[in-house]
Design a protein around this motif. Structure first.
Motif, PDB file in Angstrom:
ATOM      1  N   ALA A   1       0.839  -1.196   0.000  1.00 45.22           N
ATOM      2  CA  ALA A   1       0.000   0.000   0.000  1.00 45.22           C
ATOM      3  C   ALA A   1       0.877   1.249   0.000  1.00 45.22           C
ATOM      4  O   ALA A   1       0.635   2.211  -0.733  1.00 45.22           O
ATOM      5  N   HIS A   2       1.882   1.187   0.819  1.00 44.41           N
ATOM      6  CA  HIS A   2       2.849   2.268   0.902  1.00 44.41           C
ATOM      7  C   HIS A   2       3.414   2.593  -0.478  1.00 44.41           C
ATOM      8  O   HIS A   2       3.459   3.747  -0.912  1.00 44.41           O
TER       9      HIS A   2
ATOM     10  N   LEU B   1       1.858   6.961  -6.922  1.00 41.38           N
ATOM     11  CA  LEU B   1       0.941   8.034  -7.295  1.00 41.38           C
ATOM     12  C   LEU B   1       1.613   9.399  -7.156  1.00 41.38           C
ATOM     13  O   LEU B   1       1.579  10.217  -8.086  1.00 41.38           O
ATOM     14  N   SER B   2       2.224   9.642  -6.019  1.00 44.36           N
ATOM     15  CA  SER B   2       2.795  10.980  -5.809  1.00 44.36           C
ATOM     16  C   SER B   2       3.989  11.205  -6.728  1.00 44.36           C
ATOM     17  O   SER B   2       4.256  12.342  -7.142  1.00 44.36           O
TER      18      SER B   2
ATOM     19  N   LEU C   1       0.994   4.379  -2.934  1.00 43.00           N
ATOM     20  CA  LEU C   1       0.865   5.811  -2.674  1.00 43.00           C
ATOM     21  C   LEU C   1       2.078   6.557  -3.216  1.00 43.00           C
ATOM     22  O   LEU C   1       1.957   7.624  -3.818  1.00 43.00           O
ATOM     23  N   GLU C   2       3.235   5.966  -3.009  1.00 44.21           N
ATOM     24  CA  GLU C   2       4.447   6.615  -3.511  1.00 44.21           C
ATOM     25  C   GLU C   2       4.442   6.701  -5.024  1.00 44.21           C
ATOM     26  O   GLU C   2       4.885   7.694  -5.602  1.00 44.21           O
TER      27      GLU C   2
END
Lengths: 114, 114
Positions: A90-91, A97-98, A94-95
């Motif tokens: 999950a981590h 995406l950013s 998110l990374e």
DNA sequence: TTAACATGCAACCAGGAGGTTACACGTAAT
DNA sequence: ATTACGTGTAACCTCCTGGTTGCATGTTAA
């Protein structure tokens, strides 16, 4: 599918079920309990929440389906333990995406400066 | 509530709606589009998915509620843009969880070694 | 001014999610 | 042997979610 892709799902779409599993207050509470309180049994866990043992079981099943917890039998009781691997996934989502966002910002900046 | 707490919700439970917003494949797709494709309009976005414009609007509303996107009017059209702040929040929630896990592991190790 | 376009809004529908209660079954303790 | 305990299973209920269609409204373009 490359080796890197085999390690953790490539497509962001695959992350949806994982985030969905995290998207419930009770389930997050369960994860916290299992994180800090160590392996616990269902009845033990349900004592900490305002819902029935059966409801907690359902939540644990959802978390297990997402790979966030694991269970093992010991005698008449079933022990639930936290599984940190998927959290790392999950981590990474998110990374990713950013990072995509940062790249887009970079493109915009380059465009403006031309 | 301390200043640090004001910056991003303290309790992990507060993260549930955020993760729930991320927990849908279509919504993740929308975020990716807005990330890499820049600000877009609803009809423009719905062209990229197999669902109706109205359905996309609902998804965007959910994302906006979670603080992941923002919208502004320009003439007859509404422009949707990605909002990276809340993504950072989600990131921090996950880190807090895994930190809690590491602490628990540390305690276990200390206990075993005694 | 009319036609095309982008959006907003409302009603509606099917299915799933989260919850409950009731009961059966295996395992431990007395 | 019997009782208490922990769990599994099933039926059921309610509400939300994701989706649809139809239509109204405001804005731009011809």
């Amino acid at each position: 599918m490359s080796r890197a892709e085999a390690l953790s799902p490539t497509r962001l779409k695959d992350a949806a079920p994982l985030f969905a599993a995290l998207g419930d207050a009770t389930r997050l509470g369960l994860l916290v309990s299992l994180c800090s309180g160590g392996p616990l049994t269902v009845t033990r866990l349900s004592g900490q929440f305002d819902v029935s043992r059966q409801a907690i079981t359902k939540h644990l099943d959802v978390l297990a389906e997402a790979g966030l917890v694991k269970s093992s039998r010991r005698g008449r009781e079933r022990i639930w333990t936290f599984e940190p691997k998927r959290l790392e996934d999950a981590h990474q989502y998110l990374e990713r995406l950013s990072r995509e966002w940062d790249v887009a910002l970079g493109r915009l900046k380059a465009f403006v400066e031309t």
